[in-house]
Design an enzyme around this catalytic site. Structure first.
Site, PDB file in Angstrom:
ATOM      1  N   ARG A 185      -6.266  -9.410 -17.133  1.00  0.00           N
ATOM      2  CA  ARG A 185      -4.933  -8.831 -17.007  1.00  0.00           C
ATOM      3  C   ARG A 185      -3.856  -9.902 -17.055  1.00  0.00           C
ATOM      4  O   ARG A 185      -4.157 -11.088 -16.882  1.00  0.00           O
ATOM      5  CB  ARG A 185      -4.812  -8.145 -15.628  1.00  0.00           C
ATOM      6  CG  ARG A 185      -5.841  -7.083 -15.416  1.00  0.00           C
ATOM      7  CD  ARG A 185      -6.541  -7.225 -14.068  1.00  0.00           C
ATOM      8  NE  ARG A 185      -7.756  -6.384 -14.057  1.00  0.00           N
ATOM      9  CZ  ARG A 185      -7.764  -5.099 -13.766  1.00  0.00           C
ATOM     10  NH1 ARG A 185      -6.653  -4.540 -13.373  1.00  0.00           N
ATOM     11  NH2 ARG A 185      -8.860  -4.398 -13.837  1.00  0.00           N
ATOM     12  N   ASP A 286      -0.689  -6.522 -12.704  1.00  0.00           N
ATOM     13  CA  ASP A 286      -2.146  -6.580 -12.558  1.00  0.00           C
ATOM     14  C   ASP A 286      -2.823  -5.398 -13.257  1.00  0.00           C
ATOM     15  O   ASP A 286      -4.044  -5.336 -13.313  1.00  0.00           O
ATOM     16  CB  ASP A 286      -2.545  -6.627 -11.080  1.00  0.00           C
ATOM     17  CG  ASP A 286      -1.939  -5.489 -10.276  1.00  0.00           C
ATOM     18  OD1 ASP A 286      -0.707  -5.372 -10.259  1.00  0.00           O
ATOM     19  OD2 ASP A 286      -2.696  -4.705  -9.685  1.00  0.00           O
TER      20      ASP A 286
HETATM   21  P1  AMP Z   1      -4.107  -0.327  -8.261  1.00  0.00           P
HETATM   22  O1  AMP Z   1      -2.698  -0.012  -7.918  1.00  0.00           O
HETATM   23  O2  AMP Z   1      -5.039   0.880  -8.194  1.00  0.00           O
HETATM   24  O3  AMP Z   1      -4.244  -1.059  -9.546  1.00  0.00           O
HETATM   25  O4  AMP Z   1      -4.641  -1.257  -7.107  1.00  0.00           O
HETATM   26  C1  AMP Z   1      -4.021  -2.459  -6.725  1.00  0.00           C
HETATM   27  C2  AMP Z   1      -5.018  -3.330  -6.032  1.00  0.00           C
HETATM   28  O5  AMP Z   1      -5.599  -2.653  -4.917  1.00  0.00           O
HETATM   29  C3  AMP Z   1      -6.163  -3.772  -6.918  1.00  0.00           C
HETATM   30  O6  AMP Z   1      -6.455  -5.091  -6.615  1.00  0.00           O
HETATM   31  C4  AMP Z   1      -7.279  -2.832  -6.508  1.00  0.00           C
HETATM   32  O7  AMP Z   1      -8.529  -3.391  -6.728  1.00  0.00           O
HETATM   33  C5  AMP Z   1      -7.000  -2.610  -5.034  1.00  0.00           C
HETATM   34  N1  AMP Z   1      -7.492  -1.321  -4.541  1.00  0.00           N
HETATM   35  C6  AMP Z   1      -7.007  -0.096  -4.828  1.00  0.00           C
HETATM   36  N2  AMP Z   1      -7.703   0.853  -4.179  1.00  0.00           N
HETATM   37  C7  AMP Z   1      -8.660   0.224  -3.465  1.00  0.00           C
HETATM   38  C8  AMP Z   1      -9.695   0.637  -2.578  1.00  0.00           C
HETATM   39  N3  AMP Z   1      -9.914   1.919  -2.291  1.00  0.00           N
HETATM   40  N4  AMP Z   1     -10.474  -0.308  -2.046  1.00  0.00           N
HETATM   41  C9  AMP Z   1     -10.281  -1.605  -2.307  1.00  0.00           C
HETATM   42  N5  AMP Z   1      -9.327  -2.061  -3.111  1.00  0.00           N
HETATM   43  C10 AMP Z   1      -8.520  -1.170  -3.693  1.00  0.00           C
HETATM   44 MG    MG Z   2      -5.228  -1.993 -10.791  1.00  0.00          MG
END
Ligand code: AMP
Ligand code: MG
Length: 538
Positions: A185, A286
């Site tokens: 990314r 990201d």
């Molecule tokens: P996202 O907005 O879904 O791209 O998530 C942002 C960050 O939070 C990324 O680093 C994901 O891996 C982490 N993340 C989102 N949901 C979870 C979860 N349920 N458990 C662990 N990490 C999470």
């Molecule tokens: Mg993500």
């Protein structure tokens, strides 16, 4: 090459694991309770040379549920950082994603990644899990985007399990197996720039260039990088791909060329999203693929009634990621990538020039697509105004995004087809047809006035009618993954019924092809669809 009958028979490599140990953490996935394969995707399997027969083998379930590692693979979670909602968020990483390894298949190398396979050192406050609801949405959306010819990560399998997962309510766990040539990314680059590790930044840039953008190393005039695996679909889009007048990479510096190539791919991606009414919802750095793929499906949405300010993620209160803002946000994100590359490139002007490719490629990409959507063989004086006025009209009168374009091919006075043929084009053989173009607008007179201008434009060009109509029907989808359709598939899947997922997978693989008996999937949403709220909680 014959297809492998078992997942374990695939040839597996681990190029990402070959990067320095600082880039990731090796770890195991955490098994779930009573996992079962809810759906597996033959089209994705074909890309990696896997016979769909393999889906029934116990080994398949073991791997795609995170119970056992992929044979020959090295399971890991990658670190990255990023800007979230415009603010530097520091270190993030694969909080619930596990890279299993990379399959060397007939269409190149595809990384296999589980989403929802348990906690990692980057989970922060999260539980490392994904719920069935969001997993069905990711599984369907990536295939729907591919069907539309839009570059995207793919989905191989959807697993559900009995483990409870706490979100706003208690839900159940699921795992999606995603595939992409790479999950690197923009945030992967920001990570090493922010940590003042130009050595790692260079290693990452070299890795990406060598694997995906080798042309960046060439001297000036080198060929433009080709698309990563994944972007094929309706003929109209693919067919016009070669027509973009893009100058070659101009810099002698491979990192400047990399920025230019990523800028161009990202601009093309934005044009592709905009013209199907797709909203990503969380365009944090990201979530921006270095390959220009649609990545990380969360609270995304395909618009029903058009609203340029549409916000699909209800936690995005300020509308940072509203539909109209997506291209400028992408540009802002590219600026963050460029800032990271300053650690490798002394010449700011060269980086600025590479970023400067965004607007022309975006505008050209939009124009090319709008020409195809409206059935123009060329772009004439006045077309810009005509197209702008259509957007304005759709916005003001909340016209259904998908049907407006689809119905334009059938507008009165512009079709020579028999009524039965029109009905067939709309996916029906009997019964009432879909709402005609003019009735999609709350002000029929305004829509009629625009249609008169459009008709004059079409008649002036004098393109053969059938050629124009066929061209329009080949690029304007009849079926898109409307939120309520995804919701119906989720509700059914919760009670173990995967027939809706199956039907949508088949329909959305060919979204422009009218399929008899499927009128319901092409219709405007029912009233209850307005109440669906989608947030980041997944
Ligand atoms: P996202 O907005 O879904 O791209 O998530 C942002 C960050 O939070 C990324 O680093 C994901 O891996 C982490 N993340 C989102 N949901 C979870 C979860 N349920 N458990 C662990 N990490 C999470
Ligand atoms: Mg993500």
């Amino acid at each position: 090459m014959t297809a492998a009958r078992r997942l374990g028979d695939l040839r597996v490599a681990n190029s990402f694991a070959g990067l320095p140990e600082d880039f990731y953490t090796r770890l195991a996935t955490r098994p779930l309770k009573a996992p079962r394969v809810l759906h597996a995707n033959s089209a994705a399997a074909e890309l990696i040379g896997l016979d769909p027969e393999a889906f029934a083998h116990p080994e398949f379930l073991e791997v795609v549920s995170g119970t056992s590692p992929l044979r020959g693979g090295q399971t890991l979670a990658a670190v990255y950082s990023g800007h979230q909602f415009g603010v530097w968020a520091g270190q993030l990483g694969d909080g619930r994603a596990h890279l299993l390894g990379e399959v060397l298949g007939p269409t190149g190398a595809w990384e296999l990644q589980l989403k929802g396979g348990g906690m990692t050192p980057y989970s922060r406050m999260g539980d490392g899990r994904a719920v069935l609801r969001s997993s069905v949405r990711e599984y369907l959306a990536s295939e729907a985007m591919h069907g539309l010819g839009i570059p995207t990560t793919r989905a191989l399998a959807l697993v559900s399990a009995d483990d409870p997962v706490i979100r706003e309510t208690v839900e159940t766990a699921a795992v999606v197996t995603r595939m992409a040539p790479s999950f690197v990314r923009f945030g992967s680059f920001e990570h090493w720039a922010a940590n003042r590790r130009p050595d790692h930044l260079r290693t990452l840039a070299d890795y990406v260039i060598d694997r995906f953008y080798p042309e960046c190393r060439g001297a000036s005039g080198a060929q433009r990088p080709s698309r990563p695996n994944g972007g094929s679909g309706p003929e109209g889009y693919r067919g016009t791909e070669g027509a973009i007048p893009v100058p070659g990479l101009v810099s002698g510096d491979p990192y400047v060329n990399l920025l230019q190539a990523v800028t161009e791919r990202t601009a093309e991606l934005m044009a592709a999203w905009q013209v199907v009414g797709f909203c990503h919802g969380v365009m944090n750095t990201d979530n921006m693929s270095i390959l220009g793929l649609t990545l990380d499906y969360g609270p995304y949405g395909f618009m029903d009634g058009f609203d340029a300010r549409h916000i699909c993620n209800h936690t995005d209160v300020n509308g940072r990621y509203a539909w109209h803002a997506q291209p400028s946000v992408a540009q802002w994100n590219l600026l963050r990538l460029a800032s990271s590359l300053r650690a490798l490139v002394a010449d700011d002007d060269a980086l600025r020039a590479a970023l400067g490719r965004f607007e022309p490629v975006l505008l050209d990409g939009m124009q090319r697509r709008m020409m195809a959507k409206l059935g123009f063989a060329d772009w004439r004086a006045g077309d810009e105004q005509l197209v702008d006025d259509l957007w304005r009209l759709m916005h003001e009168h909340h016209a259904d995004f998908t049907l407006t374009f689809r119905q334009l091919a059938h507008a009165p006075g512009l079709t020579n087809a028999a009524p039965e043929r029109v009905l067939e084009d709309l996916g029906g053989t009997v019964g009432p047809t879909l709402t005609p173009f003019i009735d999609l607008f709350t002000d029929r007179d305004a829509a009629g006035a625009w249609l008169t201008r459009y008709r004059e434009r079409i008649l002036a060009e004098g393109r053969p009618w059938q050629e124009r109509i066929d061209g329009m029907l080949a690029v304007n989808p009849l079926y898109v993954l409307r939120n309520y359709l995804a919701q119906q598939a989720i509700d059914a899947a919760k009670s173990g019924d995967v027939s809706e997922i199956d039907r949508l997978m088949q329909l959305l693989a060919h979204p422009c092809k009218a399929q008899p008996g499927m009128e319901r999937y092409a219709a405007q949403p029912p009233a209850w669809a307005n109440g669906i709220e989608v947030s980041c909680s997944s």
